[in-house]
Each structure stands twice: as structure tokens, then as C-alpha cells.
Design a protein around this motif. Sequence first.
Motif, PDB file in Angstrom:
ATOM      1  N   VAL A 174      10.974   7.705  -2.200  1.00 54.33           N
ATOM      2  CA  VAL A 174      12.261   7.661  -1.494  1.00 54.33           C
ATOM      3  C   VAL A 174      13.338   7.108  -2.421  1.00 54.33           C
ATOM      4  O   VAL A 174      14.441   7.661  -2.522  1.00 54.33           O
ATOM      5  N   CYS A 175      13.015   6.022  -3.146  1.00 55.64           N
ATOM      6  CA  CYS A 175      13.998   5.428  -4.060  1.00 55.64           C
ATOM      7  C   CYS A 175      14.423   6.413  -5.142  1.00 55.64           C
ATOM      8  O   CYS A 175      15.606   6.578  -5.415  1.00 55.64           O
ATOM      9  N   ILE A 176      13.448   7.082  -5.763  1.00 59.08           N
ATOM     10  CA  ILE A 176      13.780   8.034  -6.832  1.00 59.08           C
ATOM     11  C   ILE A 176      14.643   9.174  -6.288  1.00 59.08           C
ATOM     12  O   ILE A 176      15.551   9.647  -6.961  1.00 59.08           O
ATOM     13  N   SER A 177      14.370   9.568  -5.032  1.00 66.01           N
ATOM     14  CA  SER A 177      15.104  10.711  -4.492  1.00 66.01           C
ATOM     15  C   SER A 177      16.591  10.402  -4.332  1.00 66.01           C
ATOM     16  O   SER A 177      17.397  11.309  -4.224  1.00 66.01           O
ATOM     17  N   PHE A 178      16.963   9.120  -4.314  1.00 63.76           N
ATOM     18  CA  PHE A 178      18.383   8.765  -4.190  1.00 63.76           C
ATOM     19  C   PHE A 178      18.992   8.344  -5.539  1.00 63.76           C
ATOM     20  O   PHE A 178      20.081   7.803  -5.584  1.00 63.76           O
ATOM     21  N   MET A 179      18.270   8.565  -6.626  1.00 62.35           N
ATOM     22  CA  MET A 179      18.801   8.150  -7.935  1.00 62.35           C
ATOM     23  C   MET A 179      19.505   9.306  -8.640  1.00 62.35           C
ATOM     24  O   MET A 179      19.106  10.451  -8.515  1.00 62.35           O
ATOM     25  N   ARG A 180      20.533   8.951  -9.416  1.00 67.98           N
ATOM     26  CA  ARG A 180      21.173   9.951 -10.267  1.00 67.98           C
ATOM     27  C   ARG A 180      20.208  10.300 -11.403  1.00 67.98           C
ATOM     28  O   ARG A 180      19.361   9.476 -11.776  1.00 67.98           O
ATOM     29  N   PRO A 181      20.341  11.529 -11.969  1.00 64.75           N
ATOM     30  CA  PRO A 181      19.404  11.935 -13.034  1.00 64.75           C
ATOM     31  C   PRO A 181      19.281  10.913 -14.161  1.00 64.75           C
ATOM     32  O   PRO A 181      18.173  10.643 -14.627  1.00 64.75           O
ATOM     33  N   PHE A 193      14.941   0.202  -7.259  1.00 65.80           N
ATOM     34  CA  PHE A 193      15.839   0.690  -6.211  1.00 65.80           C
ATOM     35  C   PHE A 193      17.051   1.407  -6.812  1.00 65.80           C
ATOM     36  O   PHE A 193      17.511   1.024  -7.881  1.00 65.80           O
ATOM     37  N   PRO A 194      17.538   2.458  -6.138  1.00 67.90           N
ATOM     38  CA  PRO A 194      18.695   3.188  -6.667  1.00 67.90           C
ATOM     39  C   PRO A 194      19.949   2.328  -6.628  1.00 67.90           C
ATOM     40  O   PRO A 194      20.094   1.462  -5.771  1.00 67.90           O
ATOM     41  N   LYS A 195      20.860   2.584  -7.598  1.00 67.60           N
ATOM     42  CA  LYS A 195      22.082   1.779  -7.658  1.00 67.60           C
ATOM     43  C   LYS A 195      23.053   2.188  -6.559  1.00 67.60           C
ATOM     44  O   LYS A 195      23.844   1.395  -6.095  1.00 67.60           O
ATOM     45  N   SER A 196      23.035   3.468  -6.221  1.00 66.62           N
ATOM     46  CA  SER A 196      23.924   3.921  -5.145  1.00 66.62           C
ATOM     47  C   SER A 196      23.158   4.904  -4.268  1.00 66.62           C
ATOM     48  O   SER A 196      22.046   5.300  -4.593  1.00 66.62           O
ATOM     49  N   PHE A 197      23.795   5.280  -3.182  1.00 65.75           N
ATOM     50  CA  PHE A 197      23.151   6.179  -2.228  1.00 65.75           C
ATOM     51  C   PHE A 197      23.505   7.610  -2.604  1.00 65.75           C
ATOM     52  O   PHE A 197      24.314   8.271  -1.962  1.00 65.75           O
ATOM     53  N   TYR A 198      22.904   8.119  -3.692  1.00 64.99           N
ATOM     54  CA  TYR A 198      23.279   9.414  -4.263  1.00 64.99           C
ATOM     55  C   TYR A 198      22.537  10.534  -3.552  1.00 64.99           C
ATOM     56  O   TYR A 198      21.308  10.512  -3.453  1.00 64.99           O
ATOM     57  N   LEU A 199      23.257  11.536  -3.039  1.00 63.56           N
ATOM     58  CA  LEU A 199      22.618  12.590  -2.245  1.00 63.56           C
ATOM     59  C   LEU A 199      22.436  13.896  -3.017  1.00 63.56           C
ATOM     60  O   LEU A 199      21.946  14.883  -2.481  1.00 63.56           O
ATOM     61  N   GLY A 200      22.842  13.870  -4.294  1.00 63.74           N
ATOM     62  CA  GLY A 200      22.810  15.102  -5.090  1.00 63.74           C
ATOM     63  C   GLY A 200      21.455  15.782  -5.117  1.00 63.74           C
ATOM     64  O   GLY A 200      21.363  17.012  -5.047  1.00 63.74           O
ATOM     65  N   ASN A 201      20.377  14.995  -5.198  1.00 64.66           N
ATOM     66  CA  ASN A 201      19.035  15.588  -5.266  1.00 64.66           C
ATOM     67  C   ASN A 201      18.719  16.376  -4.007  1.00 64.66           C
ATOM     68  O   ASN A 201      18.126  17.452  -4.070  1.00 64.66           O
ATOM     69  N   ILE A 214      12.627  16.874  -7.123  1.00 64.29           N
ATOM     70  CA  ILE A 214      11.255  17.047  -6.635  1.00 64.29           C
ATOM     71  C   ILE A 214      10.932  15.973  -5.601  1.00 64.29           C
ATOM     72  O   ILE A 214      10.338  16.251  -4.556  1.00 64.29           O
ATOM     73  N   MET A 215      11.354  14.740  -5.854  1.00 67.16           N
ATOM     74  CA  MET A 215      11.074  13.668  -4.897  1.00 67.16           C
ATOM     75  C   MET A 215      11.857  13.881  -3.600  1.00 67.16           C
ATOM     76  O   MET A 215      11.356  13.582  -2.515  1.00 67.16           O
ATOM     77  N   ALA A 216      13.079  14.404  -3.706  1.00 63.15           N
ATOM     78  CA  ALA A 216      13.850  14.698  -2.488  1.00 63.15           C
ATOM     79  C   ALA A 216      13.107  15.744  -1.656  1.00 63.15           C
ATOM     80  O   ALA A 216      12.972  15.605  -0.435  1.00 63.15           O
ATOM     81  N   LEU A 256       0.833  -1.201   0.000  1.00 58.75           N
ATOM     82  CA  LEU A 256       0.000   0.000   0.000  1.00 58.75           C
ATOM     83  C   LEU A 256       0.870   1.255   0.000  1.00 58.75           C
ATOM     84  O   LEU A 256       0.518   2.271  -0.581  1.00 58.75           O
ATOM     85  N   MET A 257       2.010   1.172   0.665  1.00 56.44           N
ATOM     86  CA  MET A 257       2.885   2.330   0.771  1.00 56.44           C
ATOM     87  C   MET A 257       3.903   2.419  -0.365  1.00 56.44           C
ATOM     88  O   MET A 257       4.846   3.204  -0.303  1.00 56.44           O
ATOM     89  N   THR A 258       3.715   1.571  -1.417  1.00 53.72           N
ATOM     90  CA  THR A 258       4.628   1.611  -2.551  1.00 53.72           C
ATOM     91  C   THR A 258       4.884   3.023  -3.074  1.00 53.72           C
ATOM     92  O   THR A 258       6.024   3.364  -3.356  1.00 53.72           O
ATOM     93  N   PRO A 259       3.844   3.882  -3.200  1.00 48.01           N
ATOM     94  CA  PRO A 259       4.125   5.225  -3.721  1.00 48.01           C
ATOM     95  C   PRO A 259       5.173   5.985  -2.899  1.00 48.01           C
ATOM     96  O   PRO A 259       6.029   6.666  -3.468  1.00 48.01           O
ATOM     97  N   LEU A 260       5.128   5.832  -1.576  1.00 47.78           N
ATOM     98  CA  LEU A 260       6.101   6.532  -0.742  1.00 47.78           C
ATOM     99  C   LEU A 260       7.487   5.917  -0.893  1.00 47.78           C
ATOM    100  O   LEU A 260       8.489   6.629  -0.979  1.00 47.78           O
ATOM    101  N   ILE A 261       7.528   4.576  -0.940  1.00 50.58           N
ATOM    102  CA  ILE A 261       8.819   3.901  -1.107  1.00 50.58           C
ATOM    103  C   ILE A 261       9.422   4.293  -2.454  1.00 50.58           C
ATOM    104  O   ILE A 261      10.622   4.571  -2.564  1.00 50.58           O
ATOM    105  N   TYR A 262       8.562   4.361  -3.450  1.00 54.21           N
ATOM    106  CA  TYR A 262       8.967   4.779  -4.797  1.00 54.21           C
ATOM    107  C   TYR A 262       9.597   6.178  -4.751  1.00 54.21           C
ATOM    108  O   TYR A 262      10.669   6.404  -5.315  1.00 54.21           O
TER     109      TYR A 262
END
Lengths: 293, 288
Positions: free
Chosen positions: B42-49, B60-68, B255-257, B34-40
Motif C-alpha cells: 500500500v505504501c509503495i503504491s502511493f509513492m512517486r517513481p 511511508f510515502p512522502k505524499s499521497f500520490y495517486l499517479g500509480n 504494479i503495487m497499485a 505479520l501484515m507488513t508485506p501488505l502495508i508495504y
Amino acid sequence: MKKRAFHFIEPYLYLLPAFSMLLLFTYYPFVQNAILSLFTVNKFREIKEFAGLANYVRVLTDEKFLRAMGNTFIYVFTTVPISIVFGFALALLARRHHRISIAYEALFALSMAVSASVIAMIFQLAYNPSMGIINKLSGISVSWLTDPKTALLSLIIVQIWSNIGYNFIFLFSALRGLSDEVLESAQVDGAVGIKLLGKILIPLVSPTLLFLLVKDIAYAMTTASLTLILTTNNGATGQPNGATETIMSYIYGKAIIGTNYNAAFAATMVGFILAAIMMVFSLILDKKKVNYD
Amino acid sequence: MIDRSGDRKTIIKRKKVVKSVLYQLFCLALGLLLMTPLIYAVCISFMRPDEVLTKEIHFFPKSFYLGNYIIALAQTNIFRFMFNSFIVAFVSSVVRIVTASMAAFSFAFFDYRGKKVLFYLVVGSMIIPADVLVVQNYFTTAELRLINTYLGMMVVFFVSAMNIFVMRQHFMTYSKTLREAALVDGCGNFTFYARILLPSSTPVIATVFISSFVGTWNTYLWPLLVTNVNNMRTAQVAITMLNINEGSSYGYGTIMAAAVMILIPSILVFLVFQKRIVGGMMTGAVKG
């Protein structure tokens, strides 16, 4: 003397803060809107002439408004029952206390804490035709928010998701509040499964169901947030081509983006009356079906 | 014989345990689904562009990218937006408690002419959905010169009929003898209200405060209407303005971050006080 006078007005003084706000921001705007809807006003909201019901006739024959009304009803009749059923199903699952039940109770309820704008932004990405997860996973190619066939459905899905937590938490606390004796004696009488649900549980939580029904209907009848965030571009509300226009987004477009107050004020009254009728209707249902014992 | 039935009992018991564990795991999985949208988000917020833009499927993001997060913090004024939201949510919740508790005090403890009618006016206002009134209230706020001010953003939230109703219900259960004793001791009505009634009603006040805080923190339409400068935007309004359609060019990762950051306060408040919210809802809103 002075003391007696104070004694007399004292209870009213405690009401004063609440009532001044209630009058200024609930009753005054409501009455003002009702009166102005019967007049022709200019863009400074100055009364030009008495119009009778002409504003209402114009709005009710405006194809865009009729479409907005239709969409709003679709919105109400899909989001309200579906999200209540989902919320109730989850509440039934979580009814009994288990070791880790606090974890899934929180997950079931969490959508309540998520604002319309945040969930709208998340779904905007999820619905994106090329990078969104929905098209990627399903392998289909749909422009969810810009295709007239899917746009309203897309907003309905977001709304249902948002409502589930709220409906769950009310029904969950209603079910948890039922006494064990009632349930045990029902089970002894052979009420299990569907029979337990239909004969015992639903009647017992019917006041909560009714409360949610009225609240969800009022909300859905007057909602505009998702339309304004997801399907309003360059000042045109309810895109594509009116497919996601709701009564409130129509009013917003007329009053705030345009300055056509004649249409906006009449549309506001129509919106209110429809919402009130829906609420009264569920209250009549209440008199017949709801069990307060 | 006895041993066997003992065995059978432990087997049945074990079966029960397994069943219960499976049941709980199923519920947990359902909750996560049910909470997939929120998990989604969070995952996008750690992805590189380039990870966000790709057509490949990966959740899931490949690395723990904090740029966003760095972009969202450095370029978007997000602290200011969250500060604005906090001021609006906090102050209006406090004011609501004051207005609601005073009105409820009057309704619950006094007898006077017109009380019934006045109470119906409170309850009756609940059938007018707040969003129906936003356009007229916008004009009132503009005439009071409160556009782009905190007061303007809060003023429509200063009273809640529902809160008055909930608090009245609670005060009605308050012992009348205790109040009479206080009055006999020379304690005035206001002193009774401020020194005795309110401190002993902290559970219901906390409930009203928390649900009111989460509600006003999350509100969108009103702050959108009464603000038009960037500095005064609330977080909920500002995030929709990061949108690509609105002409800004932040990527979805950013935006997700930002979305995750503005979700944190309301989710934290909700999780910490969840039990209290449930309890308060039950006593106030439904029964009675």
C-alpha cells in the motif's frame, strides 16, 4: 411402470452433474495420464509405441527432475511444519476472547485472502537487490531471487507467509470450539503452560492438525505458482539453473513450454505417487497419535 | 482491615486490566507485523517513481500520490481483468453449489444400489491434487475449443468433492421426519430439494460460496494455461504480466497499485464473512 422407472433412477439423476464433471476433469485425465505415461507419444500426443517404464526411467535419471524432486521435498519439509507451528502459536495467542480480539484475529488470518500472484509480486519488489526493503533494512546486498544459494529460501519464505492465515484460522476455530469445562478441569488438575499444551490442547485439536498436515502436504507437493511467477524467465522454469524447480514447474516446462509429453506424463505420475505416499504416511500417523474423542 | 483488602482487590483488578490491555496491544502489534508485506504494498503504491527507486530507507510515502493508480487504471485494462476474475469466481461458485448440493441431496436422503461406491469415488478424488491434472485438462479444454473462453476458465471448478462432502454432512443432520412430512403432503423430491432443503441451508451454502469465491478469485495456474489473449486474462494472471521481466515497463509503483486494487475484493469478502467461513470450515471439513 414409467413412474417406477423414474423412482429407480431419480437418485442417480441428482448425482449426474457432479459425476460428469468429476469423471471428465478428475478421473479421465488421471487415467489418461497414467496410460499415456507407458507409451511413447509424439508432439500431437499420438501413441507411437509401447514404452513400458522407459519414460519413468528417463525422468528418474534426469538430473533436472531429481533436483526438482529434492527441491519439492525441501519445500514440503520446511513450509508445512513451520507454517503450522506459526499458525498454532497465533491461534493460542488469540484463543481467549478479548475486547479487540476480532481485530487481531482478522490480521492473523488475512494472508488466506491474499493470492499467490499478488504476494509474489509484493515480495518480488521486497527482494529486489537495489530498491527492495529487505536489503535496504538489513544493509546486506543479496540478489535474493537470482542467487542460487537464496532463491529457494526466498520462495519458501513467501509460501510460509501465505500458509499462516489458513493454518491459523483452522486451529483457531478448533481451539475456540473446545469446551470451557474441559480446560477448567485440566487447569484444576494442575495442567498449565507447556503441560496444558502438550497433554490437553494438542491432543484435543489433533484432528485439525492432521487435516492441515494432509492438505498442506498435498498442496506443497504439487505447487508451481511461485516458481512460475518469480523464478521463470524466457521460458526457462525454476531459475537460477534449476535451484527453484519443483516437480510441477518441471512438468509445466516440459508439457506446456516444450512439448516433451513423454517426460511430462511420467513426471506427473511420479509427482502424484509421491504426494499420495506423503498423505498416506500422515494418515498412518493419524491412526497412532490422533485423538478423536 | 476490610478497607485494605478492598484496596488490594481493586489493585489486583487494575493489574489484571493493565495486563489484558498490554496483551491485546501485543497481539495487535504482532498482527500488523505479520501484515507488513501488505502495508508495504500500500505504501509503495502511493509513492512517486523516484521515491520507489531511491536507495534511502523510507517505508511511508512522502505524499499521497495517486499517479500509480491513474496509470494502472488508464493503461492496463485492470477493470476488464477484474471483471473476468469476477465472472469466473462468481459463476463457478454458483455452479459448484448446484452440483454439490444435488449430489449431497442424493447421498443424504436416498438409499440405492452402488451408493457407497459412488460416495467413495467422490471422497477418493480428493487425494488427486488438482494441479497434477492441469496438463491433461488443458488438452481436454483445447479439444472442446474452450481456450480463451469463460467456460474454459471455469469448467474445472464446476465440481468440488470437498463441497459435496461438506454439504452431505450438513444434510445428514437434517430432520428426516420433516422430509417425510413433506413427501406425505404430496411434495415431490425435487420440490423438497429446491423449496425446502436449499432455503433452509443458507448458512452452509453461504460458507461454501464464500470460500469457493475467494479460492477461485485467487487461482493462478489454470487461468494462466487456458488464456493467451490479453482480454481474457484474469486479474491474478494479468498482474504477473505487468512484471518488468515479462517485457512490460510499468514501474513497481504501478504494479503495487494494481496489486492493491485486485486485493480489495477478496479481502473485503473475507473480512465481512470471516465468522461464517470459520464456522463452515469447522462443521464441514474437520469433524466427521
